[in-house]
Design a protein around this motif. Structure first.
Motif, PDB file in Angstrom:
ATOM      1  N   VAL A 142       1.046  14.018  -0.199  1.00  0.00           N
ATOM      2  CA  VAL A 142      -0.160  13.208  -0.684  1.00  0.00           C
ATOM      3  C   VAL A 142      -0.778  13.971  -1.890  1.00  0.00           C
ATOM      4  CG1 VAL A 142      -2.057  11.857  -0.231  1.00  0.00           C
ATOM      5  CG2 VAL A 142       0.188  11.596   1.188  1.00  0.00           C
ATOM      6  N   GLY A 143      -0.886  13.147  -2.907  1.00  0.00           N
ATOM      7  CA  GLY A 143      -1.560  13.863  -4.202  1.00  0.00           C
ATOM      8  C   GLY A 143      -2.584  12.950  -4.699  1.00  0.00           C
ATOM      9  N   GLY A 144      -3.703  13.477  -5.767  1.00  0.00           N
ATOM     10  CA  GLY A 144      -4.847  13.016  -6.179  1.00  0.00           C
ATOM     11  C   GLY A 144      -4.635  11.983  -7.307  1.00  0.00           C
ATOM     12  N   GLY A 145      -3.347  11.840  -7.720  1.00  0.00           N
ATOM     13  CA  GLY A 145      -3.051  10.760  -8.894  1.00  0.00           C
ATOM     14  C   GLY A 145      -3.036  11.531 -10.232  1.00  0.00           C
ATOM     15  N   PRO A 146      -2.939  10.931 -11.368  1.00  0.00           N
ATOM     16  CA  PRO A 146      -2.415  11.261 -12.651  1.00  0.00           C
ATOM     17  C   PRO A 146      -3.613  12.114 -13.347  1.00  0.00           C
ATOM     18  CG  PRO A 146      -2.322   8.875 -12.416  1.00  0.00           C
ATOM     19  CD  PRO A 146      -3.088   9.433 -11.175  1.00  0.00           C
ATOM     20  N   PHE A 147      -3.178  12.954 -14.142  1.00  0.00           N
ATOM     21  CA  PHE A 147      -4.163  13.662 -14.859  1.00  0.00           C
ATOM     22  C   PHE A 147      -3.984  14.016 -16.369  1.00  0.00           C
ATOM     23  CE2 PHE A 147      -2.291  16.858 -12.631  1.00  0.00           C
ATOM     24  CZ  PHE A 147      -2.010  17.963 -13.625  1.00  0.00           C
TER      25      PHE A 147
ATOM     26  N   SER B  98       0.548   4.101  -8.910  1.00  0.00           N
ATOM     27  CA  SER B  98       0.686   5.588  -9.227  1.00  0.00           C
ATOM     28  C   SER B  98      -0.481   5.931  -9.899  1.00  0.00           C
ATOM     29  CB  SER B  98       1.817   5.813 -10.020  1.00  0.00           C
ATOM     30  OG  SER B  98       2.979   6.009  -9.067  1.00  0.00           O
ATOM     31  N   VAL B  99      -1.312   5.282 -10.301  1.00  0.00           N
ATOM     32  CA  VAL B  99      -2.707   5.232 -11.238  1.00  0.00           C
ATOM     33  C   VAL B  99      -3.829   5.937 -10.505  1.00  0.00           C
ATOM     34  CG1 VAL B  99      -4.296   4.222 -12.609  1.00  0.00           C
ATOM     35  CG2 VAL B  99      -2.156   3.658 -13.068  1.00  0.00           C
ATOM     36  N   TYR B 100      -3.603   6.104  -8.986  1.00  0.00           N
ATOM     37  CA  TYR B 100      -4.568   6.513  -8.318  1.00  0.00           C
ATOM     38  C   TYR B 100      -4.075   7.084  -7.227  1.00  0.00           C
ATOM     39  CZ  TYR B 100      -6.831   2.059 -10.009  1.00  0.00           C
ATOM     40  OH  TYR B 100      -7.308   0.900 -10.726  1.00  0.00           O
TER      41      TYR B 100
ATOM     42  N   VAL C 238       1.006  -1.198   0.042  1.00  0.00           N
ATOM     43  CA  VAL C 238      -0.008  -0.006   0.147  1.00  0.00           C
ATOM     44  C   VAL C 238       0.844   1.206   0.045  1.00  0.00           C
ATOM     45  CG1 VAL C 238      -0.247   0.034   2.645  1.00  0.00           C
ATOM     46  CG2 VAL C 238      -1.750   1.292   1.173  1.00  0.00           C
ATOM     47  N   SER C 239       0.597   2.553  -0.818  1.00  0.00           N
ATOM     48  CA  SER C 239       1.331   3.445  -0.974  1.00  0.00           C
ATOM     49  C   SER C 239       0.535   4.769  -0.892  1.00  0.00           C
ATOM     50  CB  SER C 239       2.110   3.479  -2.151  1.00  0.00           C
ATOM     51  OG  SER C 239       1.289   3.183  -3.424  1.00  0.00           O
ATOM     52  N   PHE C 240       1.277   5.756  -0.395  1.00  0.00           N
ATOM     53  CA  PHE C 240       0.945   7.100  -0.907  1.00  0.00           C
ATOM     54  C   PHE C 240       1.242   7.762  -2.035  1.00  0.00           C
ATOM     55  CE2 PHE C 240       1.073   8.752   3.907  1.00  0.00           C
ATOM     56  CZ  PHE C 240      -0.285   8.248   4.195  1.00  0.00           C
ATOM     57  N   THR C 241       0.240   8.218  -2.954  1.00  0.00           N
ATOM     58  CA  THR C 241       0.609   8.588  -4.081  1.00  0.00           C
ATOM     59  C   THR C 241       1.391  10.048  -3.935  1.00  0.00           C
ATOM     60  OG1 THR C 241      -1.057   7.329  -5.316  1.00  0.00           O
ATOM     61  CG2 THR C 241      -0.273   9.424  -6.470  1.00  0.00           C
ATOM     62  N   LEU C 242       2.142  10.511  -4.502  1.00  0.00           N
ATOM     63  CA  LEU C 242       2.948  11.838  -4.224  1.00  0.00           C
ATOM     64  C   LEU C 242       2.153  12.855  -5.171  1.00  0.00           C
ATOM     65  CD1 LEU C 242       6.431  10.700  -3.419  1.00  0.00           C
ATOM     66  CD2 LEU C 242       4.464  11.347  -1.773  1.00  0.00           C
ATOM     67  N   SER C 243       2.676  14.095  -5.140  1.00  0.00           N
ATOM     68  CA  SER C 243       2.226  15.258  -6.022  1.00  0.00           C
ATOM     69  C   SER C 243       3.425  15.653  -6.737  1.00  0.00           C
ATOM     70  CB  SER C 243       1.547  16.186  -4.884  1.00  0.00           C
ATOM     71  OG  SER C 243       1.192  17.151  -5.763  1.00  0.00           O
ATOM     72  N   GLU C 244       4.224  16.337  -5.917  1.00  0.00           N
ATOM     73  CA  GLU C 244       5.232  17.161  -6.761  1.00  0.00           C
ATOM     74  C   GLU C 244       6.193  16.334  -7.685  1.00  0.00           C
ATOM     75  OE1 GLU C 244       5.238  20.313  -6.940  1.00  0.00           O
ATOM     76  OE2 GLU C 244       3.551  20.016  -5.326  1.00  0.00           O
ATOM     77  N   CYS C 245       6.571  15.135  -7.272  1.00  0.00           N
ATOM     78  CA  CYS C 245       7.205  14.510  -7.948  1.00  0.00           C
ATOM     79  C   CYS C 245       6.568  13.623  -8.999  1.00  0.00           C
ATOM     80  CB  CYS C 245       7.898  13.269  -7.028  1.00  0.00           C
ATOM     81  SG  CYS C 245       9.441  13.838  -5.798  1.00  0.00           S
TER      82      CYS C 245
ATOM     83  N   SER D 208      -5.001  12.681   3.786  1.00  0.00           N
ATOM     84  CA  SER D 208      -5.366  13.653   2.495  1.00  0.00           C
ATOM     85  C   SER D 208      -4.391  14.654   2.605  1.00  0.00           C
ATOM     86  CB  SER D 208      -6.788  14.162   2.608  1.00  0.00           C
ATOM     87  OG  SER D 208      -7.973  13.013   2.570  1.00  0.00           O
ATOM     88  N   THR D 209      -3.875  15.047   3.563  1.00  0.00           N
ATOM     89  CA  THR D 209      -2.707  16.258   3.535  1.00  0.00           C
ATOM     90  C   THR D 209      -1.576  16.084   4.021  1.00  0.00           C
ATOM     91  OG1 THR D 209      -3.668  17.108   5.448  1.00  0.00           O
ATOM     92  CG2 THR D 209      -4.621  17.920   3.444  1.00  0.00           C
ATOM     93  N   TYR D 210      -1.193  14.660   4.124  1.00  0.00           N
ATOM     94  CA  TYR D 210       0.076  14.096   4.762  1.00  0.00           C
ATOM     95  C   TYR D 210       1.163  14.640   3.846  1.00  0.00           C
ATOM     96  CZ  TYR D 210       0.941  11.277   8.705  1.00  0.00           C
ATOM     97  OH  TYR D 210       1.428  10.707   9.806  1.00  0.00           O
ATOM     98  N   LEU D 211       2.339  15.040   4.634  1.00  0.00           N
ATOM     99  CA  LEU D 211       3.367  15.607   3.774  1.00  0.00           C
ATOM    100  C   LEU D 211       4.439  14.311   3.633  1.00  0.00           C
ATOM    101  CD1 LEU D 211       3.608  19.006   5.730  1.00  0.00           C
ATOM    102  CD2 LEU D 211       2.436  18.317   3.535  1.00  0.00           C
ATOM    103  N   ASP D 212       5.323  14.527   2.595  1.00  0.00           N
ATOM    104  CA  ASP D 212       6.508  13.799   2.574  1.00  0.00           C
ATOM    105  C   ASP D 212       7.619  14.489   2.163  1.00  0.00           C
ATOM    106  OD1 ASP D 212       8.363  11.962   1.882  1.00  0.00           O
ATOM    107  OD2 ASP D 212       7.260  11.055   0.132  1.00  0.00           O
TER     108      ASP D 212
END
Ligand code: PMV
Length: 340
Positions: free
Chosen positions: A332-337, A151-153, A33-40, A184-188
Protein backbone atom coordinates in the motif's frame (compact mmCIF):
# COMPACT_ATOMS: atom_id res chain seq x y z
CA UNK A 1 2.91 31.68 -25.92
CA UNK A 2 5.48 29.38 -24.37
CA UNK A 3 5.71 25.63 -23.72
CA UNK A 4 4.97 24.03 -20.36
CA UNK A 5 5.98 20.71 -18.81
CA UNK A 6 4.73 18.61 -15.92
CA UNK A 7 6.16 15.35 -14.59
CA UNK A 8 4.19 13.07 -12.23
CA UNK A 9 4.39 9.58 -10.81
CA UNK A 10 1.04 7.91 -10.16
CA UNK A 11 0.36 4.42 -8.80
CA UNK A 12 -2.03 1.66 -9.73
CA UNK A 13 -4.67 0.54 -7.23
CA UNK A 14 -6.49 -2.64 -6.30
CA UNK A 15 -10.19 -2.52 -5.45
CA UNK A 16 -11.43 -4.20 -2.26
CA UNK A 17 -15.08 -3.55 -3.13
CA UNK A 18 -15.25 -3.55 -6.91
CA UNK A 19 -16.68 -1.09 -9.39
CA UNK A 20 -18.44 -3.03 -12.16
CA UNK A 21 -20.96 -1.31 -14.39
CA UNK A 22 -21.25 2.32 -15.41
CA UNK A 23 -23.65 4.85 -16.91
CA UNK A 24 -23.47 8.34 -18.40
CA UNK A 25 -19.92 9.62 -18.75
CA UNK A 26 -18.00 7.03 -16.75
CA UNK A 27 -20.26 7.26 -13.70
CA UNK A 28 -20.14 4.12 -11.54
CA UNK A 29 -23.08 1.77 -10.97
CA UNK A 30 -21.91 1.35 -7.36
CA UNK A 31 -19.39 2.82 -4.94
CA UNK A 32 -15.96 1.16 -4.59
CA UNK A 33 -12.96 1.31 -2.27
CA UNK A 34 -9.34 0.48 -3.05
CA UNK A 35 -5.80 0.26 -1.75
CA UNK A 36 -3.43 2.51 -3.63
CA UNK A 37 -0.28 0.61 -4.58
CA UNK A 38 3.30 1.75 -4.55
CA UNK A 39 5.68 -0.21 -6.79
CA UNK A 40 3.26 -0.54 -9.73
CA UNK A 41 3.20 3.00 -11.06
CA UNK A 42 3.46 5.14 -14.18
CA UNK A 43 5.82 8.10 -14.64
CA UNK A 44 4.52 10.60 -17.17
CA UNK A 45 6.24 13.68 -18.53
CA UNK A 46 3.83 15.92 -20.41
CA UNK A 47 4.93 18.80 -22.63
CA UNK A 48 2.36 21.28 -23.89
CA UNK A 49 3.55 23.10 -26.99
CA UNK A 50 1.65 26.08 -28.49
CA UNK A 51 -0.10 24.78 -31.58
CA UNK A 52 -0.42 26.38 -34.96
CA UNK A 53 -2.92 24.09 -36.70
CA UNK A 54 -5.01 21.18 -35.33
CA UNK A 55 -4.26 19.73 -31.92
CA UNK A 56 -1.55 17.08 -32.18
CA UNK A 57 -0.67 14.39 -29.69
CA UNK A 58 2.45 12.25 -29.73
CA UNK A 59 3.17 9.46 -27.29
CA UNK A 60 6.47 7.82 -26.34
CA UNK A 61 6.48 4.70 -24.18
CA UNK A 62 9.89 3.87 -22.69
CA UNK A 63 11.51 6.20 -25.23
CA UNK A 64 9.82 4.65 -28.27
CA UNK A 65 7.13 6.49 -30.20
CA UNK A 66 3.91 4.51 -29.79
CA UNK A 67 0.77 5.19 -31.79
CA UNK A 68 -1.42 2.44 -30.31
CA UNK A 69 -2.28 4.62 -27.26
CA UNK A 70 -3.39 7.57 -29.41
CA UNK A 71 -7.10 6.68 -29.73
CA UNK A 72 -7.48 6.37 -25.94
CA UNK A 73 -5.58 9.61 -25.30
CA UNK A 74 -7.50 11.44 -28.05
CA UNK A 75 -10.78 10.31 -26.49
CA UNK A 76 -9.50 11.48 -23.09
CA UNK A 77 -8.51 14.90 -24.49
CA UNK A 78 -12.03 15.37 -25.87
CA UNK A 79 -13.29 15.08 -22.29
CA UNK A 80 -10.49 17.24 -20.87
CA UNK A 81 -10.82 20.29 -23.13
CA UNK A 82 -14.25 21.45 -21.90
CA UNK A 83 -12.99 21.10 -18.29
CA UNK A 84 -9.60 22.76 -18.92
CA UNK A 85 -10.24 25.16 -21.83
CA UNK A 86 -6.92 26.90 -21.04
CA UNK A 87 -5.25 23.90 -22.73
CA UNK A 88 -7.08 24.14 -26.03
CA UNK A 89 -4.33 26.07 -27.83
CA UNK A 90 -1.66 23.45 -27.16
CA UNK A 91 -0.42 20.27 -28.74
CA UNK A 92 0.88 17.55 -26.41
CA UNK A 93 3.89 15.30 -26.14
CA UNK A 94 3.39 12.45 -23.67
CA UNK A 95 6.46 10.52 -22.47
CA UNK A 96 5.55 7.66 -20.24
CA UNK A 97 7.14 4.75 -18.41
CA UNK A 98 5.49 1.95 -16.40
CA UNK A 99 7.40 0.10 -13.69
CA UNK A 100 5.43 -3.03 -14.48
CA UNK A 101 6.01 -4.56 -17.88
CA UNK A 102 3.29 -4.15 -20.53
CA UNK A 103 3.27 -7.86 -21.07
CA UNK A 104 2.61 -8.59 -17.38
CA UNK A 105 -1.16 -8.70 -17.81
CA UNK A 106 -1.59 -5.87 -15.30
CA UNK A 107 -3.86 -3.07 -16.44
CA UNK A 108 -1.99 0.20 -16.62
CA UNK A 109 -5.04 2.39 -17.16
CA UNK A 110 -5.43 3.42 -13.48
CA UNK A 111 -1.83 4.59 -13.10
CA UNK A 112 -1.51 5.81 -16.70
CA UNK A 113 -4.69 7.87 -16.79
CA UNK A 114 -4.21 9.32 -13.30
CA UNK A 115 -0.62 10.33 -14.16
CA UNK A 116 -1.85 12.02 -17.35
CA UNK A 117 -4.69 13.78 -15.50
CA UNK A 118 -2.20 15.08 -12.90
CA UNK A 119 0.08 16.40 -15.66
CA UNK A 120 -2.83 18.04 -17.52
CA UNK A 121 -4.14 19.75 -14.41
CA UNK A 122 -0.63 20.79 -13.39
CA UNK A 123 -0.05 22.49 -16.76
CA UNK A 124 -3.47 24.16 -16.61
CA UNK A 125 -2.46 25.46 -13.16
CA UNK A 126 0.81 26.82 -14.55
CA UNK A 127 -1.07 28.58 -17.37
CA UNK A 128 -3.74 30.19 -15.18
CA UNK A 129 -2.07 30.30 -11.76
CA UNK A 130 -4.88 28.28 -10.13
CA UNK A 131 -4.07 25.82 -7.33
CA UNK A 132 -3.75 22.05 -7.89
CA UNK A 133 -7.02 20.46 -6.77
CA UNK A 134 -6.95 16.69 -6.28
CA UNK A 135 -10.74 16.38 -6.37
CA UNK A 136 -10.72 17.95 -9.83
CA UNK A 137 -7.76 15.79 -10.90
CA UNK A 138 -9.64 12.69 -9.75
CA UNK A 139 -12.65 13.79 -11.78
CA UNK A 140 -10.46 14.22 -14.86
CA UNK A 141 -8.79 10.83 -14.28
CA UNK A 142 -12.25 9.22 -14.04
CA UNK A 143 -13.01 10.43 -17.56
CA UNK A 144 -10.00 8.46 -18.79
CA UNK A 145 -10.65 5.30 -16.77
CA UNK A 146 -13.07 4.88 -13.85
CA UNK A 147 -10.62 3.17 -11.50
CA UNK A 148 -7.99 5.87 -12.25
CA UNK A 149 -10.07 8.30 -10.17
CA UNK A 150 -9.04 6.35 -7.04
CA UNK A 151 -5.28 6.41 -7.76
CA UNK A 152 -5.10 10.12 -6.95
CA UNK A 153 -4.97 9.43 -3.19
CA UNK A 154 -3.28 6.92 -0.95
CA UNK A 155 -3.41 4.68 0.91
CA UNK A 156 -7.18 4.04 0.78
CA UNK A 157 -9.52 5.67 -1.70
CA UNK A 158 -13.30 5.70 -2.18
CA UNK A 159 -15.11 6.45 -5.42
CA UNK A 160 -18.87 6.60 -5.85
CA UNK A 161 -21.70 8.08 -3.88
CA UNK A 162 -22.52 6.12 -0.70
CA UNK A 163 -24.55 7.34 2.29
CA UNK A 164 -21.99 6.07 4.80
CA UNK A 165 -19.02 7.92 3.27
CA UNK A 166 -19.25 11.67 3.85
CA UNK A 167 -18.34 13.68 0.78
CA UNK A 168 -18.34 10.65 -1.52
CA UNK A 169 -19.32 11.29 -5.11
CA UNK A 170 -19.90 9.49 -8.39
CA UNK A 171 -17.84 12.22 -10.10
CA UNK A 172 -14.56 11.86 -8.19
CA UNK A 173 -12.83 9.80 -5.53
CA UNK A 174 -12.09 10.93 -1.99
CA UNK A 175 -9.41 9.74 0.43
CA UNK A 176 -10.65 7.34 3.12
CA UNK A 177 -9.83 8.85 6.51
CA UNK A 178 -9.27 6.94 9.72
CA UNK A 179 -8.17 3.48 8.59
CA UNK A 180 -6.56 1.24 11.20
CA UNK A 181 -2.77 1.46 11.10
CA UNK A 182 -2.47 -2.21 10.11
CA UNK A 183 -3.60 -1.19 6.60
CA UNK A 184 -0.87 1.48 6.20
CA UNK A 185 1.71 -1.26 5.65
CA UNK A 186 -0.46 -3.92 4.01
CA UNK A 187 1.28 -5.98 1.35
CA UNK A 188 0.06 -6.96 -2.11
CA UNK A 189 1.98 -9.62 -4.00
CA UNK A 190 0.69 -9.93 -7.55
CA UNK A 191 1.02 -13.42 -8.99
CA UNK A 192 1.24 -13.19 -12.77
CA UNK A 193 -0.72 -16.18 -13.97
CA UNK A 194 -1.18 -14.90 -17.51
CA UNK A 195 0.84 -12.24 -19.28
CA UNK A 196 -1.51 -12.03 -22.25
CA UNK A 197 -3.90 -9.27 -23.24
CA UNK A 198 -7.40 -9.75 -21.86
CA UNK A 199 -9.83 -11.20 -24.38
CA UNK A 200 -12.64 -8.95 -23.16
CA UNK A 201 -11.83 -5.38 -22.15
CA UNK A 202 -13.16 -3.83 -18.94
CA UNK A 203 -15.22 -1.39 -21.03
CA UNK A 204 -17.06 -4.25 -22.74
CA UNK A 205 -17.51 -6.01 -19.38
CA UNK A 206 -18.96 -2.85 -17.76
CA UNK A 207 -21.40 -2.60 -20.66
CA UNK A 208 -22.66 -6.15 -20.18
CA UNK A 209 -23.83 -5.52 -16.61
CA UNK A 210 -26.53 -3.05 -17.71
CA UNK A 211 -28.93 -5.81 -18.78
CA UNK A 212 -27.49 -8.48 -16.50
CA UNK A 213 -30.13 -10.56 -14.66
CA UNK A 214 -28.16 -10.19 -11.39
CA UNK A 215 -27.47 -6.45 -11.75
CA UNK A 216 -29.75 -5.19 -8.99
CA UNK A 217 -28.67 -7.90 -6.56
CA UNK A 218 -25.04 -6.98 -7.30
CA UNK A 219 -25.59 -3.28 -6.58
CA UNK A 220 -27.30 -4.17 -3.30
CA UNK A 221 -24.43 -6.46 -2.23
CA UNK A 222 -21.85 -3.82 -3.19
CA UNK A 223 -23.73 -1.21 -1.15
CA UNK A 224 -23.78 -3.50 1.90
CA UNK A 225 -20.14 -4.49 1.47
CA UNK A 226 -19.16 -0.81 1.32
CA UNK A 227 -21.06 -0.22 4.55
CA UNK A 228 -19.35 -3.08 6.39
CA UNK A 229 -15.95 -2.30 4.85
CA UNK A 230 -16.00 1.18 6.38
CA UNK A 231 -16.11 -0.34 9.87
CA UNK A 232 -13.62 -3.06 8.94
CA UNK A 233 -11.07 -0.52 7.68
CA UNK A 234 -11.52 1.66 10.76
CA UNK A 235 -11.28 -1.21 13.27
CA UNK A 236 -8.74 -3.44 11.50
CA UNK A 237 -11.21 -6.37 11.58
CA UNK A 238 -9.11 -8.69 9.41
CA UNK A 239 -11.44 -11.66 9.56
CA UNK A 240 -14.29 -9.70 7.95
CA UNK A 241 -11.81 -7.99 5.62
CA UNK A 242 -10.75 -11.37 4.21
CA UNK A 243 -14.37 -12.44 3.74
CA UNK A 244 -15.50 -9.29 1.91
CA UNK A 245 -12.40 -9.00 -0.28
CA UNK A 246 -12.65 -12.61 -1.50
CA UNK A 247 -16.44 -12.47 -1.94
CA UNK A 248 -16.06 -9.32 -4.02
CA UNK A 249 -13.42 -10.87 -6.30
CA UNK A 250 -15.50 -13.97 -6.90
CA UNK A 251 -18.70 -12.03 -7.42
CA UNK A 252 -16.98 -9.86 -10.04
CA UNK A 253 -15.92 -12.96 -11.95
CA UNK A 254 -19.30 -14.66 -11.42
CA UNK A 255 -20.90 -11.62 -13.08
CA UNK A 256 -18.54 -12.01 -16.03
CA UNK A 257 -19.28 -15.70 -16.36
CA UNK A 258 -23.05 -15.10 -16.26
CA UNK A 259 -23.03 -12.13 -18.67
CA UNK A 260 -24.58 -12.50 -22.10
CA UNK A 261 -22.32 -13.23 -23.89
CA UNK A 262 -20.50 -14.97 -21.10
CA UNK A 263 -16.77 -14.60 -20.66
CA UNK A 264 -14.20 -16.13 -18.34
CA UNK A 265 -11.00 -14.30 -17.45
CA UNK A 266 -9.77 -16.71 -14.78
CA UNK A 267 -7.33 -19.42 -15.85
CA UNK A 268 -6.92 -22.89 -14.35
CA UNK A 269 -3.96 -21.68 -12.26
CA UNK A 270 -6.03 -18.76 -10.95
CA UNK A 271 -8.37 -21.30 -9.36
CA UNK A 272 -5.51 -23.49 -8.19
CA UNK A 273 -3.95 -20.54 -6.37
CA UNK A 274 -7.32 -19.54 -4.84
CA UNK A 275 -7.75 -23.06 -3.43
CA UNK A 276 -4.21 -23.09 -2.08
CA UNK A 277 -4.65 -19.69 -0.41
CA UNK A 278 -7.81 -20.92 1.34
CA UNK A 279 -6.08 -24.10 2.45
CA UNK A 280 -3.08 -22.11 3.70
CA UNK A 281 -5.34 -19.85 5.74
CA UNK A 282 -7.03 -22.86 7.31
CA UNK A 283 -3.84 -24.59 8.37
CA UNK A 284 -1.91 -21.49 9.40
CA UNK A 285 -3.21 -18.75 11.65
CA UNK A 286 -3.14 -16.35 8.72
CA UNK A 287 -5.09 -13.44 7.27
CA UNK A 288 -3.74 -13.99 3.77
CA UNK A 289 -6.48 -13.43 1.18
CA UNK A 290 -6.78 -13.10 -2.58
CA UNK A 291 -8.44 -10.65 -4.88
CA UNK A 292 -8.70 -10.35 -8.65
CA UNK A 293 -9.23 -7.48 -11.01
CA UNK A 294 -10.56 -7.98 -14.52
CA UNK A 295 -7.97 -10.61 -15.42
CA UNK A 296 -6.40 -13.93 -14.46
CA UNK A 297 -3.70 -12.60 -12.14
CA UNK A 298 -4.07 -13.01 -8.40
CA UNK A 299 -3.41 -10.23 -5.88
CA UNK A 300 -2.44 -11.62 -2.48
CA UNK A 301 -3.23 -9.20 0.34
CA UNK A 302 -1.75 -9.71 3.81
CA UNK A 303 -0.47 -7.82 6.86
CA UNK A 304 3.21 -6.91 7.04
CA UNK A 305 3.63 -9.18 10.09
CA UNK A 306 3.12 -12.16 7.75
CA UNK A 307 5.73 -11.03 5.23
CA UNK A 308 8.24 -13.81 5.94
CA UNK A 309 5.78 -16.72 6.23
CA UNK A 310 3.69 -15.75 3.21
CA UNK A 311 6.90 -14.99 1.29
CA UNK A 312 8.01 -18.60 1.90
CA UNK A 313 4.59 -19.92 0.84
CA UNK A 314 4.78 -17.94 -2.42
CA UNK A 315 8.36 -18.96 -3.21
CA UNK A 316 7.94 -22.63 -2.31
CA UNK A 317 4.38 -23.38 -3.42
CA UNK A 318 2.70 -20.67 -5.50
CA UNK A 319 5.51 -19.47 -7.73
CA UNK A 320 5.30 -22.63 -9.86
CA UNK A 321 1.84 -21.49 -11.05
CA UNK A 322 3.07 -18.05 -12.17
CA UNK A 323 4.00 -17.43 -15.82
CA UNK A 324 7.80 -17.88 -15.90
CA UNK A 325 7.68 -17.83 -12.09
CA UNK A 326 6.96 -14.10 -12.23
CA UNK A 327 5.35 -12.15 -9.40
CA UNK A 328 5.49 -8.53 -8.24
CA UNK A 329 5.97 -7.55 -4.59
CA UNK A 330 3.98 -4.42 -3.90
CA UNK A 331 2.47 -2.68 -0.90
CA UNK A 332 0.00 0.00 0.00
CA UNK A 333 1.35 3.43 -0.91
CA UNK A 334 0.88 7.12 -0.26
CA UNK A 335 -0.40 8.19 -3.68
CA UNK A 336 1.04 10.20 -6.56
CA UNK A 337 3.82 12.76 -6.41
CA UNK A 338 5.43 15.34 -8.63
CA UNK A 339 8.84 14.41 -10.03
CA UNK A 340 11.39 17.24 -10.08
O1 PMV B 1 -11.37 1.42 -14.59
P1 PMV B 1 -11.75 0.31 -15.48
O2 PMV B 1 -12.75 0.70 -16.51
O3 PMV B 1 -10.56 -0.38 -16.05
O4 PMV B 1 -12.54 -0.79 -14.59
C1 PMV B 1 -11.94 -1.42 -13.49
C2 PMV B 1 -12.77 -2.53 -13.04
C3 PMV B 1 -12.16 -3.41 -11.96
O5 PMV B 1 -10.76 -3.34 -11.95
C4 PMV B 1 -12.55 -4.84 -12.25
C5 PMV B 1 -12.72 -3.09 -10.59
C6 PMV B 1 -12.21 -1.84 -9.91
O6 PMV B 1 -12.98 -1.29 -9.12
O7 PMV B 1 -11.04 -1.46 -10.11
Amino acid sequence: MKSFTAHWRSPSNIALVKYWGKHGVQLPANASVSFTLSECHTDTLLTAVPRSNGQMVKVWVDGREESSFLPKIDAFLKHVMPVLPELKDFSFEVRTHNTFPHSSGIASSASGMSALALCMYDIASQVTGKEMNLEKVSELARLGSGSASRSVYGPVSVWGDHDDYDGSSDRYAIPFKGHDKIFSTYLDTILIVDRGEKKVSSSVGHGLITHHPFANARYEVARKNMKVMKRVLAEGDLETFVKIVEDEALMLHALMMTSDPSFILMKPYTLKIIEMVREYRKTNRSFLCFTLDAGANVHLLYPEAEKASVGDFIENELKQYCADGYYICDQVGGGPFKID
